[in-house]
Design a protein around this motif. Structure first.
Motif, PDB file in Angstrom:
ATOM      1  N   MET A 100      12.238 -17.813  33.145  1.00 60.60           N
ATOM      2  CA  MET A 100      12.473 -18.968  32.266  1.00 60.60           C
ATOM      3  C   MET A 100      13.550 -19.857  32.859  1.00 60.60           C
ATOM      4  N   ASN A 101      14.574 -19.202  33.354  1.00 62.39           N
ATOM      5  CA  ASN A 101      15.686 -19.926  33.953  1.00 62.39           C
ATOM      6  C   ASN A 101      15.204 -20.820  35.089  1.00 62.39           C
ATOM      7  N   VAL A 159      13.984 -24.344  34.160  1.00 65.58           N
ATOM      8  CA  VAL A 159      14.938 -25.383  33.800  1.00 65.58           C
ATOM      9  C   VAL A 159      15.235 -26.278  34.990  1.00 65.58           C
ATOM     10  N   PHE A 160      15.415 -25.682  36.143  1.00 62.19           N
ATOM     11  CA  PHE A 160      15.797 -26.486  37.288  1.00 62.19           C
ATOM     12  C   PHE A 160      14.723 -26.517  38.371  1.00 62.19           C
ATOM     13  N   ILE A 190      13.217 -36.627  29.411  1.00 61.19           N
ATOM     14  CA  ILE A 190      12.908 -35.905  28.173  1.00 61.19           C
ATOM     15  C   ILE A 190      11.833 -34.850  28.450  1.00 61.19           C
ATOM     16  N   LEU A 246      11.398 -33.269  31.214  1.00 58.47           N
ATOM     17  CA  LEU A 246      12.071 -32.157  31.886  1.00 58.47           C
ATOM     18  C   LEU A 246      12.783 -31.273  30.882  1.00 58.47           C
ATOM     19  N   ARG A 247      13.429 -31.906  29.890  1.00 57.63           N
ATOM     20  CA  ARG A 247      14.176 -31.153  28.908  1.00 57.63           C
ATOM     21  C   ARG A 247      13.258 -30.318  28.040  1.00 57.63           C
ATOM     22  N   MET A 248      12.061 -30.855  27.784  1.00 54.61           N
ATOM     23  CA  MET A 248      11.157 -30.191  26.853  1.00 54.61           C
ATOM     24  C   MET A 248      10.391 -29.037  27.504  1.00 54.61           C
ATOM     25  N   PRO A 251      11.223 -26.207  29.216  1.00 54.76           N
ATOM     26  CA  PRO A 251      11.573 -24.831  28.824  1.00 54.76           C
ATOM     27  C   PRO A 251      11.336 -24.577  27.341  1.00 54.76           C
ATOM     28  N   ILE A 252      11.540 -25.595  26.508  1.00 53.36           N
ATOM     29  CA  ILE A 252      11.351 -25.410  25.068  1.00 53.36           C
ATOM     30  C   ILE A 252       9.882 -25.152  24.752  1.00 53.36           C
ATOM     31  N   GLU A 293       8.832 -21.690  25.877  1.00 51.98           N
ATOM     32  CA  GLU A 293       9.261 -20.664  24.940  1.00 51.98           C
ATOM     33  C   GLU A 293       8.317 -20.629  23.744  1.00 51.98           C
ATOM     34  N   ARG A 299       5.108 -32.961  16.439  1.00 57.51           N
ATOM     35  CA  ARG A 299       6.152 -32.922  15.407  1.00 57.51           C
ATOM     36  C   ARG A 299       7.523 -33.110  16.074  1.00 57.51           C
ATOM     37  N   ARG A 300       7.714 -32.423  17.188  1.00 58.34           N
ATOM     38  CA  ARG A 300       8.974 -32.573  17.921  1.00 58.34           C
ATOM     39  C   ARG A 300       9.190 -34.010  18.352  1.00 58.34           C
ATOM     40  N   LEU A 337      12.334 -36.285  17.468  1.00 59.64           N
ATOM     41  CA  LEU A 337      13.160 -36.794  18.553  1.00 59.64           C
ATOM     42  C   LEU A 337      13.289 -38.314  18.462  1.00 59.64           C
TER      43      LEU A 337
END
Lengths: 277, 277
Positions: free
Chosen positions: A1-2, A5-6, A162, A164-166, A168-169, A172, A213-214, A218
């Protein structure tokens, strides 16, 4: 998962990591063009030496860099084999039943394989030494001139960051939904490709609903914080070119221009080869 | 007077059956106060919050912030209101834009056009106000829910708001995270920021200056926590749950035990019971 992120960022804090992402991005673009102009094996070798040198400076283990080539092994093999059998030329090396392999075919296949590998290596070095956020900022900065023709550069960059940020979310969430489906007897691991693809439908539907929904929430949160794509914004992080960026840019420029010099003006690879004859 | 509602009604636009979420509400929120708005799901408390900074505009009636109406189409006026009335939402993951915490906090000030040097100062102030200074260069992905929500608060604080609306910001947190966020809210209130806390946890109301209870779109109770908690009939009527300590204290009082008629914490209630003979 880590890792997600990058991307495949491999932090070592080397000089290459600290270079301005814009320089690195431009270098990659020029590099890709350059690779198509490489004339002979000596220059291919020189390019590999250049990349290996850079990798050492970036303190990235060669193993890690080579791992990125694994993803295209299949592509390299298939294109090489096709070229091997279907290129015709003048010097016939193998003639067995209907298979004819020409000297030109072999050369073509080898060069194509080398070219594909080279095309993979340098951009991989970019993503290994640069975070996706830096790349986004670099893209935004490099695309600035497009503002003149009314391209919403800032909005594009914001969408990318955004996204990129989403990642990992959403990863999950996918895991959560899959576990929930498994708990109710869903089977994702057996059966053919079609059955597996079908099994993903009940995962994708809630995932998409959740994503929308997210997105709604946002957008509301961005409104609440006064975001406007047209208003005059300031920028907190400003990229500044320093001496080391100019030096790095110059080195890349020098190496790449060797390729063009070699092809059009000064075939020194022939001289090197002549020495061995 | 920070925020003032005058006969405000809000109707969610829907084709067949419009939902009236807020009905004829008169409410004034005073500067520097800590107001807790409670109510069951669907009582209209979240809609009330979104009316406070013009995210929603009243169907009828007027909402004013420092005397200026939120019913305006002018982006500049709306932004002035949203800068004064900052808002933190329920799901911390759905209100973060950036992948690095300092970028996240810079987003609001950037939108307002704050000069670069000042953004740096604001980030420092906002992070220290929520006790997250050491996370400045981290990614929000690995933080706990409480920490993420503190970052969301810092992101609003960097816009220097006068009022902070926490729209069910504690609803998704574990008890520890909830306590962290409440502590920050009270600290900010001590510094003079007006806090509007929207929640369905009654125990969060115990330390507020004032509690407003909503039911079916109307304000049905309004008073100090003591006044509200004493009115057990109404509490039951509006489907609210007393904090466990208050429920015990009220039951003991009713059974004729000589307890004081005040709000107890777990500790003070235990001590008071021990003192009973």
């Amino acid at each position: 998962m880590n890792n997600v992120v990058f991307g495949q960022y491999y932090p070592t804090g080397s000089v290459v990591h600290r270079l301005d992402a814009r320089i690195k991005l431009l270098a990659v673009i020029f590099y890709i063009i350059t690779v198509f102009f490489i004339r002979d094996y000596v220059m291919y070798a020189a390019m590999f030496v250049f990349i290996i040198g850079l990798t050492l400076v970036a303190k990235i283990p060669l193993k890690v860099l080579l791992r990125t080539v694994r993803t295209i092994v299949f592509l390299v093999l298939v294109t090489s084999i096709i070229n091997l059998f279907f290129t015709t030329g003048e010097v016939l090396w193998v003639h067995w039943k209907f298979i004819k392999i020409y000297k030109e075919g072999v050369e073509h296949a080898i060069k194509l394989a080398l070219r594909l590998i080279l095309l993979m290596l340098f951009p991989s070095l970019l993503t290994l030494t640069t975070t996706p956020m830096e790349l986004t900022d670099a893209l935004e900065s490099l695309m600035k001139p497009l503002k003149l023709i009314k391209v919403p550069v800032h909005a594009i960059a914001l969408i990318m960051s955004i996204a990129l940020r989403m990642i990992p979310i959403l990863m999950e969430e996918t895991n959560k939904i899959m576990l929930a489906q498994k708990a109710r007897g869903a089977d994702f691991d057996t059966g053919g490709a079609l059955k597996k693809a079908k099994a993903m439908v009940p995962v994708l539907v809630p995932l998409f609903v959740g994503a929308f929904r997210r997105a709604d929430e946002l957008a509301l949160a961005m409104d609440a914080r006064c975001y406007s794509s047209v208003a005059k914004r300031t920028k907190y992080k400003v990229m500044r070119l320093t001496a080391k960026d100019f030096v790095a840019g110059f080195i890349c420029f020098a190496v790449f221009s060797l390729v063009f010099l070699n092809k059009y003006l000064w075939p020194f690879d022939q001289m090197v080869l002549a020495l061995f004859k | 007077m920070a925020i003032k509602f005058e006969k405000v009604t809000y109707e969610y636009p829907a084709e067949d059956n419009a939902v009236v979420a807020v009905k004829n509400v008169d409410l004034e929120i005073e500067d520097g106060s800590f107001v807790c708005i409670c109510g069951e799901n669907g009582s209209g408390k979240s809609t009330l919050a979104k009316l406070m900074n013009g995210l929603l505009q009243p169907t009828s009636g007027v909402v004013t912030v420092d005397g200026k109406t939120t019913a305006t189409e002018e982006e500049e006026e709306l932004f002035a209101i949203r800068q004064k009335v900052g808002m933190v939402f329920q799901n911390p993951d759905n209100q973060m834009i950036a992948s690095i915490i300092e970028d996240e906090i810079a987003f609001g000030p950037e939108n307002l056009g704050v000069p670069r040097e000042e953004i740096g100062e604001r980030i420092e102030y906002a992070l220290s106000a929520v006790g997250m200074t050491e996370y400045r260069h981290n990614t929000p992905y690995k933080l706990s829910g409480g920490q993420k929500q503190r970052i969301a608060i810092a992101a609003v604080l960097a816009m220097r708001p006068e009022v902070l609306v926490l729209d069910e910001s504690t609803a998704m947190l574990d008890p520890k995270g909830r306590a962290e966020v409440l502590k920050v809210a009270h600290e900010l209130n001590d510094q003079g920021i007006t806090i509007v806390l929207i929640t369905h946890f009654m125990e969060e109301a115990t330390q507020a200056d004032r509690v407003v209870v909503m039911s079916e779109g109307r304000v049905v109770m309004d008073g100090t926590p003591e006044e509200i908690f004493r009115d057990r009939a109404s509490i039951e009527k509006y489907d609210l749950e007393l904090p466990i300590t208050d429920a015990i204290a009220a039951d003991l009082l009713q059974a004729g035990l000589p307890l004081e008629d005040k709000i107890y914490s777990e500790k003070t209630l235990a001590e008071a019971i021990c003192r009973l003979k």
